[in-house]
Design a protein around this motif. Structure first.
Motif, PDB file in Angstrom:
ATOM      1  N   VAL A 168       0.862  -1.455  -0.102  1.00 34.48           N
ATOM      2  CA  VAL A 168      -0.037   0.193   0.007  1.00 34.48           C
ATOM      3  C   VAL A 168       0.621   1.206  -0.344  1.00 34.48           C
ATOM      4  N   ILE A 169       1.802   0.945   1.010  1.00 36.73           N
ATOM      5  CA  ILE A 169       2.430   2.728   1.088  1.00 36.73           C
ATOM      6  C   ILE A 169       3.440   2.579   0.381  1.00 36.73           C
ATOM      7  N   TYR A 170       3.613   2.680  -0.568  1.00 39.34           N
ATOM      8  CA  TYR A 170       4.854   2.042  -1.914  1.00 39.34           C
ATOM      9  C   TYR A 170       4.366   3.493  -2.398  1.00 39.34           C
ATOM     10  N   ASP A 171       2.895   2.428  -2.586  1.00 38.74           N
ATOM     11  CA  ASP A 171       1.960   3.046  -3.915  1.00 38.74           C
ATOM     12  C   ASP A 171       1.577   4.656  -4.005  1.00 38.74           C
ATOM     13  N   GLY A 172       1.534   4.660  -2.376  1.00 31.78           N
ATOM     14  CA  GLY A 172       1.468   6.125  -2.352  1.00 31.78           C
ATOM     15  C   GLY A 172       1.718   6.820  -2.480  1.00 31.78           C
ATOM     16  N   ILE A 173       3.973   6.840  -2.408  1.00 27.97           N
ATOM     17  CA  ILE A 173       4.913   7.159  -1.935  1.00 27.97           C
ATOM     18  C   ILE A 173       5.057   7.424  -3.488  1.00 27.97           C
ATOM     19  N   PHE A 174       4.855   6.619  -4.392  1.00 23.49           N
ATOM     20  CA  PHE A 174       5.186   6.214  -5.726  1.00 23.49           C
ATOM     21  C   PHE A 174       4.116   7.536  -6.229  1.00 23.49           C
ATOM     22  N   VAL A 179       2.997  12.869  -9.450  1.00 19.09           N
ATOM     23  CA  VAL A 179       1.764  13.778  -9.040  1.00 19.09           C
ATOM     24  C   VAL A 179       3.361  15.185  -9.225  1.00 19.09           C
ATOM     25  N   VAL A 180       3.348  15.631  -7.739  1.00 18.58           N
ATOM     26  CA  VAL A 180       4.596  16.650  -7.473  1.00 18.58           C
ATOM     27  C   VAL A 180       5.488  16.906  -8.838  1.00 18.58           C
ATOM     28  N   PHE A 181       6.322  15.499  -9.057  1.00 16.95           N
ATOM     29  CA  PHE A 181       6.944  15.736 -10.229  1.00 16.95           C
ATOM     30  C   PHE A 181       6.682  15.670 -11.398  1.00 16.95           C
ATOM     31  N   GLY A 182       5.262  15.497 -12.358  1.00 13.35           N
ATOM     32  CA  GLY A 182       4.912  15.584 -13.205  1.00 13.35           C
ATOM     33  C   GLY A 182       5.080  16.328 -14.275  1.00 13.35           C
ATOM     34  N   GLU A 183       5.652  17.204 -14.168  1.00 17.34           N
ATOM     35  CA  GLU A 183       6.839  18.212 -14.778  1.00 17.34           C
ATOM     36  C   GLU A 183       7.804  17.653 -15.381  1.00 17.34           C
ATOM     37  N   TYR A 184       8.179  16.493 -15.004  1.00 15.39           N
ATOM     38  CA  TYR A 184       8.952  16.068 -15.865  1.00 15.39           C
ATOM     39  C   TYR A 184       9.143  14.833 -16.183  1.00 15.39           C
ATOM     40  N   PRO A 185      10.428  14.108 -16.972  1.00 16.17           N
ATOM     41  CA  PRO A 185       9.869  13.033 -18.251  1.00 16.17           C
ATOM     42  C   PRO A 185       9.835  12.213 -17.248  1.00 16.17           C
ATOM     43  N   LEU A 186       8.836  11.356 -17.116  1.00 18.98           N
ATOM     44  CA  LEU A 186       9.171   9.742 -15.521  1.00 18.98           C
ATOM     45  C   LEU A 186       8.830   8.847 -16.294  1.00 18.98           C
ATOM     46  N   ASP A 187       9.125   8.677 -17.110  1.00 23.44           N
ATOM     47  CA  ASP A 187       8.654   7.603 -17.826  1.00 23.44           C
ATOM     48  C   ASP A 187       9.962   6.373 -17.487  1.00 23.44           C
TER      49      ASP A 187
ATOM     50  N   ILE B 375      -1.745   6.722 -14.228  1.00 19.84           N
ATOM     51  CA  ILE B 375      -2.383   4.921 -14.545  1.00 19.84           C
ATOM     52  C   ILE B 375      -1.823   3.792 -14.955  1.00 19.84           C
ATOM     53  N   ILE B 376      -0.356   3.658 -14.344  1.00 18.96           N
ATOM     54  CA  ILE B 376       0.056   2.654 -13.612  1.00 18.96           C
ATOM     55  C   ILE B 376      -0.463   1.651 -12.829  1.00 18.96           C
ATOM     56  N   LEU B 377      -0.686   2.631 -11.824  1.00 19.91           N
ATOM     57  CA  LEU B 377      -1.239   2.064 -10.422  1.00 19.91           C
ATOM     58  C   LEU B 377      -2.393   1.847 -10.581  1.00 19.91           C
ATOM     59  N   LEU B 378      -2.841   1.542 -11.569  1.00 19.73           N
ATOM     60  CA  LEU B 378      -4.251   1.108 -12.063  1.00 19.73           C
ATOM     61  C   LEU B 378      -4.927  -0.353 -10.894  1.00 19.73           C
ATOM     62  N   ARG B 379      -5.590  -0.656 -10.648  1.00 16.06           N
ATOM     63  CA  ARG B 379      -5.847  -1.799  -9.690  1.00 16.06           C
ATOM     64  C   ARG B 379      -4.493  -2.174  -9.089  1.00 16.06           C
ATOM     65  N   SER B 380      -4.243  -1.106  -7.776  1.00 12.29           N
ATOM     66  CA  SER B 380      -3.469  -1.221  -7.068  1.00 12.29           C
ATOM     67  C   SER B 380      -4.449  -1.164  -5.670  1.00 12.29           C
ATOM     68  N   LEU B 381      -4.065  -1.941  -4.715  1.00 10.52           N
ATOM     69  CA  LEU B 381      -4.675  -1.621  -2.991  1.00 10.52           C
ATOM     70  C   LEU B 381      -4.866  -0.077  -3.099  1.00 10.52           C
ATOM     71  N   PHE B 382      -3.492   0.742  -3.135  1.00 16.19           N
ATOM     72  CA  PHE B 382      -3.655   2.044  -2.024  1.00 16.19           C
ATOM     73  C   PHE B 382      -4.820   2.319  -3.450  1.00 16.19           C
ATOM     74  N   VAL B 383      -4.773   2.638  -4.617  1.00 15.52           N
ATOM     75  CA  VAL B 383      -5.355   3.626  -5.481  1.00 15.52           C
ATOM     76  C   VAL B 383      -7.222   2.817  -4.430  1.00 15.52           C
ATOM     77  N   ASP B 384      -7.710   1.940  -4.610  1.00 19.99           N
ATOM     78  CA  ASP B 384      -8.658   1.787  -4.188  1.00 19.99           C
ATOM     79  C   ASP B 384      -8.834   1.990  -2.526  1.00 19.99           C
ATOM     80  N   ILE B 385      -8.191   2.312  -2.118  1.00 19.12           N
ATOM     81  CA  ILE B 385      -7.980   2.903  -0.725  1.00 19.12           C
ATOM     82  C   ILE B 385      -8.605   4.177  -0.959  1.00 19.12           C
TER      83      ILE B 385
END
Lengths: 260, 412
Positions: A168-174, A179-187, B375-385
């Protein structure tokens, strides 16, 4: 080592929890397919379960088993066996029995609903491979935590926290950094960030194989370009293997010095 | 005496007409063994009866009112040399021909059948294969395009043409045609009062149906399946879109229906199933969306840019990944009495309408709109929360964007 592995494995295979785990997967598999005959749709729903639950169960099982078999470990260490084989044998016993429950529990319902006649075979195979990897990874991580912490409560909390962080938390930070660095190329950043978390990596690997990948749009195209190639698949499998190998190596290292 | 001669005159005129409206038979071993000869011999109002066979002809010019009637589907093979039939006269009917191998040209749009500045034409039961452009209607009015089969083998957008192409042509009826494998299945530019009914447009490279600058048109009961990008309606007014099916337009840049700068349209009773985006809406105002089904799309509705006073009522939203995506925090559109399969509210007074409003915009779809990479976080648990917490107490999504009376059961 093989003897200890065999002992741990059969000990677990005979234990009630393995059956509960197996029944749980059988139930999920059959209910899913009963409600929805479309195999490829069931694979999507199953992905959510595998990516979240398999690591959780691996973590809890691993840590419980280590703490519960502590007396047995101490007894074994008094015998003329290699220290490494005691710990690695136990680890492999847990991880393999869990993987077996997963493979049988999900495999049976899907095969009985005609998996081999459908075109979802590869997606399903990938799902099981990822599930097995996640089991191996999270059991190993749990063993690591258990070996470091003598205090059971502490060890248990750390293990749950680790799962919570990666799931969970990792995805939150990700998400925040995207979002914060949206101006930069993030690929490249997103590809690397995905690679570093086994849960995210499994999720993306499965998503890209499914129809739903069309939703990923431009970003998805970059991921597809990377993970779609042989190098990409090879690289992600290597990363998953590394995620298994590093904690297992650490178990080995710790086992040589561990004091009781 | 005068009257009598008038009678005789009229009688002769009638006889003359009867004599004139004769039928000329064309077949490989007749005296008239080509369409070109037949057309040259025929007088206005004649019927050219083309017997079964293969006629290798191109650049045929029909310059008088004629009926060209094929018997048992005779083949006209253009041998890739250019345009096949060009009509420049009123009241021409073409029926039952198979035209193939139309030449490809990047400077002139070669067509199997081209109608130029003519009225009251009728093209029916024609089969077109290996074509560049199919039926090309240019500055013509009051025609009918009926029951034709067009199947191309287009590979690239730049080297292919459209199946049925209407340009500056009004009051045309396009019915019961089947178009596949061309660039745009049916294309309209500056064409008004056109009725497009019961057609099937599938597997085309670009759009199944494409409107540009065309007003007061109507399309009903058509099927658009598996096209490169679905149906596009652009810069047009007062278009009726009723009872059509938009299916399986699935790909990274695909949609069922694209609306761009469309005003005062009606979209009723359509089914959007398994499209990446059901309807992509940009700068479109005063549109009524009523009784449509959105089933298993990536996004059911994607609203971009200034869209005002649109109403969405009695639609079914079933199992879409995202029901609605909005890129602004302002909302001037109203949602009322729709069924949302994600709705989790209750109905205490049992009047079939949920007591809690439904918020169709999820937080994640709002984030994805602002930062597409997420969008690559699609279907991640964090997104559901976070979706769940936003649902409980909305902070980021527009406050007034809600369905105050969501239906409890799916509208039948």
């Amino acid at each position: 080592m093989l003897k200890i592995l065999k002992y741990s494995f059969f000990d677990l295979v005979r234990s009630r929890w393995s059956y509960v785990y197996l029944l749980f997967y059988l139930l999920i598999g059959y209910v899913l397919l009963f409600l929805n005959h479309d195999l490829s749709k069931a694979v999507i729903t199953l992905m959510n379960i595998i990516v979240i639950l398999v690591p959780l169960i691996g973590t809890i099982f691993g840590i419980m088993y280590y703490y519960n078999s502590r007396e047995f470990t101490e007894l074994l260490l008094a015998q003329p066996v290699k220290r490494m084989s005691v710990f690695l044998g136990q680890y492999l016993g847990v991880a393999l029995s869990l993987s077996l429950s997963l493979l049988i529990g999900l495999g049976l319902p899907f095969i009985s609903y005609g998996l081999f006649q459908s075109d979802a075979v590869w997606e399903f195979g990938l799902l099981l491979v990822n599930g097995t990897f996640l089991t191996l990874i999270f059991t190993a991580l749990a063993f690591n935590i258990a070996m470091i912490n003598e205090n059971r409560i502490k060890g248990f909390s750390y293990a749950i926290l680790m799962w919570l962080f990666l799931a969970v938390i990792y995805d939150g930070i990700f998400l925040m950094s995207l979002v914060v660095f949206g101006e930069y190329p993030l690929d490249n950043f997103s590809i690397i960030a995905t690679m570093l978390n086994p849960i995210d990596l499994s999720r993306i690997l499965i998503l890209l194989k499914l129809d739903i990948s069309a939703l990923l749009g431009y970003t998805g195209a970059i991921f597809q370009k990377f993970f779609g190639t042989h190098t990409g698949v090879l690289l992600s499998m290597t990363i998953l293997t590394l995620w298994v190998a590093l904690p297992v190596y650490n178990i080995y290292r710790k086992s040589l010095k561990k004091d009781f | 005496m005068f009257l009598r001669s008038l009678y005789t005159g009229i009688l002769f005129l009638f006889m003359g007409l009867m004599v004139k409206a004769q039928s000329i038979e064309v077949c490989s071993d007749c005296a008239v063994n080509s369409l070109a000869k037949g057309i040259a011999m025929a007088k206005a109002g004649d019927t050219l009866l083309v017997q079964k066979g293969v006629y290798k002809e191109y650049n045929l010019l029909v310059d008088k009112p004629l009926t060209i009637l094929g018997k048992d589907l005779p083949v006209i093979d253009g041998e890739d040399k250019g345009e096949v039939i060009r009509v420049v006269a009123d009241s021409v009917e073409i029926d039952g021909l198979l035209i193939r191998n139309v030449g490809t040209s990047y400077t002139s749009d070669h067509a199997a059948i081209r109608i130029v500045r003519s009225k009251d034409f009728r093209i029916r039961n024609v089969v077109l294969e290996k074509l560049f452009f199919g039926i090309f209607i240019e500055k013509s009015t009051h025609g009918e395009i009926l029951n034709n089969r067009i199947s191309g083998d287009a590979e690239n957008e730049y080297s292919s043409g459209n199946g049925i192409h209407l340009w500056y042509s009004d009051h045309i009826r396009v019915t019961d045609n089947k178009v596949e494998g061309v660039r745009d299945g049916i294309y309209l530019e500056f064409s008004h009062h056109v009725n497009i009914f019961n057609n099937i447009s599938t597997d085309n490279l670009r759009y199944g149906l494409h409107f540009m600058f065309s007003n007061n048109d109507s399309y009903r009961n058509n099927v658009f399946r598996n096209n490169g990008a679905g149906v596009a309606v652009m810069f047009s007014k007062e278009i009726e879109m009723i009872d059509n099916r938009f299916e399986k337009n699935w790909g990274t840049a695909s949609f069922g229906l694209l609306l761009k700068e469309i005003n005062d349209a009606v979209i009723k009773g359509n089914t959007f199933e398994q499209n990446t985006v059901g309807i992509n809406i940009e700068g479109s105002n005063r549109i009524v969306y009523e009784g449509n089904d959105f089933i298993r799309n990536g996004w059911a509705l994607k609203v971009l840019g200034a869209c005002y006073t649109n109403t969405f009522t009695k639609n079914n939203f079933l199992s879409n990944s995202f029901d609605l995506s909005y890129n602004s925090r302002m909302n001037d559109n109203s949602f009322h009495k729709n069924y949302w399969s994600d709705y989790t509210g209750y109905d205490l007074d049992e009047d079939g309408i949920g007591d809690v409003p439904y918020r169709p915009v999820k937080l994640f779809s709002y984030i994805v709109n602002n930062t597409p990479e997420t969008i690559i976080l699609l279907r991640s648990l964090f997104v559901d929360i976070i979706d769940f917490s936003e649902k409980v107490s909305p902070v980021f999504t527009p406050d007034n964007l809600l369905d105050n009376a969501p239906l409890i059961r799916r509208r039948k």
